[in-house]
Design a protein around this motif. Structure first.
Motif, short mmCIF file in Angstrom:
data_model
loop_
_atom_site.label_atom_id
_atom_site.label_comp_id
_atom_site.label_asym_id
_atom_site.label_seq_id
_atom_site.Cartn_x
_atom_site.Cartn_y
_atom_site.Cartn_z
N ARG A 16 0.61 -1.22 -0.10
CA ARG A 16 0.15 -0.27 0.28
C ARG A 16 0.86 1.61 0.38
O ARG A 16 0.53 1.92 -0.17
CB ARG A 16 -0.90 0.31 1.10
N TYR A 71 -3.05 -0.85 -4.01
CA TYR A 71 -4.25 -1.69 -3.53
C TYR A 71 -4.15 -2.68 -3.02
O TYR A 71 -3.60 -3.39 -4.07
CB TYR A 71 -5.37 -0.82 -3.88
N CYS A 72 -3.68 -3.49 -1.95
CA CYS A 72 -3.95 -4.71 -1.55
C CYS A 72 -4.48 -4.98 -0.81
O CYS A 72 -5.28 -4.62 0.24
CB CYS A 72 -2.74 -5.40 -1.99
N GLU A 73 -5.23 -7.13 -0.39
CA GLU A 73 -6.16 -7.11 0.40
C GLU A 73 -5.48 -8.77 0.27
O GLU A 73 -4.71 -9.47 0.12
CB GLU A 73 -7.58 -7.66 -0.10
N TYR A 130 -8.22 -1.66 8.64
CA TYR A 130 -8.68 -2.80 8.17
C TYR A 130 -7.69 -4.41 9.12
O TYR A 130 -7.60 -5.38 8.74
CB TYR A 130 -7.83 -2.98 7.05
N HIS A 180 -13.13 -10.21 3.71
CA HIS A 180 -13.90 -9.11 2.12
C HIS A 180 -13.94 -7.88 2.77
O HIS A 180 -13.91 -7.58 4.17
CB HIS A 180 -14.66 -9.97 1.84
N SER A 181 -14.17 -7.33 1.52
CA SER A 181 -13.70 -5.86 1.52
C SER A 181 -15.28 -4.63 1.85
O SER A 181 -14.77 -3.84 2.00
CB SER A 181 -13.38 -5.58 0.45
N LEU A 240 -10.70 -0.95 4.85
CA LEU A 240 -9.83 -0.93 4.30
C LEU A 240 -8.54 -0.35 4.28
O LEU A 240 -7.95 -0.56 3.98
CB LEU A 240 -10.23 -0.48 2.46
#
Ligand code: XMP
Length: 510
Positions: free
Chosen positions: A24, A29-31, A326, A336-337, A363
């Motif tokens: 980031r 953007y990453c999850e 987050y 999940h987001s 997030l």
């Protein structure tokens, strides 16, 4: 506009969130996604790249976390780190071994060839190694791109398929040029443009909040802390007076804090702001209680009771705004987001009401929340405020809590904060405060013998509160703080400075 995405596949490593933060920070953007959902997410969301994290398991263990091999065939670049690299080797036909040696700590690594991953980083550097197993045989089609004295495969790759493995941890600051390695992966290999900024996030979220909350009454429990403040200012910008902020002052705040919070939100932002002065009610419940956990429980329950009463007075509430961030989402395993979801009966709202939960920071990592706060032009002193525990001064007042003892903490803490600010140390020290260890000692003031309170000073440096070191405040400043406290605060004759790190101590005393 579609936002670029990187998926960080969670194999349970201790640095997983750190990897996500580094990505980031590089404006991508990453999850973080659980390993058993990785393939499904990759197929659905078509990320620009996939990063496998480290993890404590051995690839040969019976329940070792794994992914389907198909993930390597999606045409998406993959970077495996530590366990992630070993798993990659194992799944693609290589071998992993448990060695007699253990490679742990700062180790020199030597980059062999002109790999895209190591572009501009050729030669010898230091990396952070923390592994038991190692890759003993490459899968077909791979080549070694870095070694250490002990580890034959410190890095490997199959460049034509964009699959890369690192035995060491580029995300840890001890790895020299680690950030450059991640940047090379993201920008050189995954070909991202870098579209993740707090400006773009705000531009995307404001219309979404406006649409979701149009014509609805949104309630926010505001503490004055960074997360709830940023969330409130953001939502207020989107829906104005439909946001109602309830600030429960539990009487355990620092000197002037309640007034400052009120001034900021009510006067400066003109928010729909309700302050509940519940101090006496909390103190009554806490009377005679010394046990720290019991204090926390009482304060938590009373907080919900007060908030609940206020909410009842407001009648129908449609949405509850929460400052969830987050790390809470990752740790709760929900992964999940979605920023908006439906809930029943979160503590603090009338029973049997169906309402929406609005979580616009869901997030974001903490440092991103602060950057978002800056984007929203929230004053620096609020955005960069030091952490303050929910139970407030209750956990800094050892033993029974009384108004007299709280007054000593408030006054001495105000002096400490003034001196820290005067010497411009407020942004280098993570947390600094005074506490009352519930000790009285003999002193002499003028010709009189005294038997007064001891005030403790705690000041620590840290990056995440998980570990901390005591702050090396110069002696002259400590001396000034100490002499001001004993001369300006009534009933104090001694000041001590806590020089213990965490672990073994904690930051707070209770
Ligand atoms: P410790 O004392 O465990 O604190 O090293 C780590 C961080 O957490 C804060 N802290 C709390 N925050 N409720 C909170 O909201 C609590 O009960 C609590 N206890 C500790 C502490 O100030 C530090 O930032």
């Amino acid at each position: 506009m579609e936002r670029e995405l990187i998926i960080v596949v969670d194999f349970g490593g201790q640095y997983n969130q750190l990897i996500a933060r580094r990505v980031r920070d590089l404006n991508v953007y990453c999850e973080v996604v659980p390993f058993d959902k990785a393939l499904e997410r990759a197929k659905k969301d078509k990320p620009k790249g996939i990063i496998f994290t480290g993890g404590p398991a051995s690839v040969y263990a019976a329940c070792a976390p794994s992914v389907e091999k198909e993930i390597f065939e999606l045409g998406i670049p993959v970077l495996g780190i530590c366990y992630g690299a070993q798993l990659m080797a194992h799944l693609l036909g290589g071998k992993v071994k448990s060695p007699d040696f253990k490679e742990y700590g700062k180790i020199e690594y030597d980059v062999k060839c002109g790999s895209k991953l190591f572009q501009g980083i050729e030669g010898k550097n230091i990396c952070w190694m923390s592994h038991r197993d190692y890759i003993s045989q490459l899968p077909a089609g791979f080549e070694i791109t870095a070694t250490t004295q002990m580890c034959p495969v410190a890095a490997m790759e199959m460049a034509d398929k964009n699959i890369y493995g690192l035995q060491f941890h580029p995300e840890v600051t001890h790895t020299q040029r680690g950030n450059d390695i991640l940047r090379n992966f993201l920008y050189g290999i995954c070909k991202v443009k870098g579209d993740w900024t707090m400006g773009s996030y705000l531009a995307e979220q404001l219309p979404l909040i406006k649409k979701t909350a149009a014509g609805k009454k949104v309630l926010c429990g505001l503490s004055g802390g960074v997360d709830s403040s940023v969330a409130a200012v953001m939502v207020h910008r989107a829906i104005g007076d439909n946001l109602i902020c309830v600030f429960v002052d539990h009487g355990l705040l620092r000197k002037n804090e309640g007034d400052e919070v009120e001034k900021f939100f009510k006067d400066a932002y003109k928010m729909n702001f309700i302050r509940v002065n519940a101090g006496p009610r909390f103190l009554k419940k806490l009377a005679g209680v010394s046990d720290p956990e019991q204090k926390r429980k009482i304060i938590g329950a009373e907080f919900i009771a007060v908030f609940d009463e206020e909410a009842q007075k407001l009648g129908q509430v449609d949405c509850l705004l929460q400052g969830t961030i987050y790390p809470d989402v990752i740790e709760s395993g929900s992964g999940h987001s979605a920023v908006i979801k439906s809930h029943h009966n979160v503590g603090g709202l009338p029973k049997d009401i169906k309402f929406q939960l609005l979580e616009p920071l869901r997030l974001l990592f903490k440092d991103e929340v602060r950057r978002l706060g800056e984007e929203l032009e929230i004053p620096r002193e609020l955005v960069w405020r030091q952490p303050f525990p929910g139970p407030g001064l209750a956990v800094r007042c050892l033993g029974e809590i009384t108004e007299d003892k709280l007054k000593i903490i408030r006054e001495s803490d105000a002096i400490l904060r003034q001196e820290i600010a005067k010497h411009k140390l407020e942004y280098t020290i993570w947390q600094y405060f005074t506490f009352l260890p519930n000790i009285r000692s003999v002193g002499v003031m003028g010709d009189e013998r005294t038997y007064f309170h001891t005030v403790g000073i705690r000041a620590v440096t840290s990056s995440d509160a998980m570990t901390a070191d005591w702050a090396r405040i110069p002696y002259e400043i400590l001396e000034k703080i100490s002499s001001r406290i004993v001369s300006e605060v009534e009933s104090v004759n001694r000041v001590i400075y806590d020089i213990t790190s965490k672990p073994p101590a904690t930051i707070e005393w209770e």
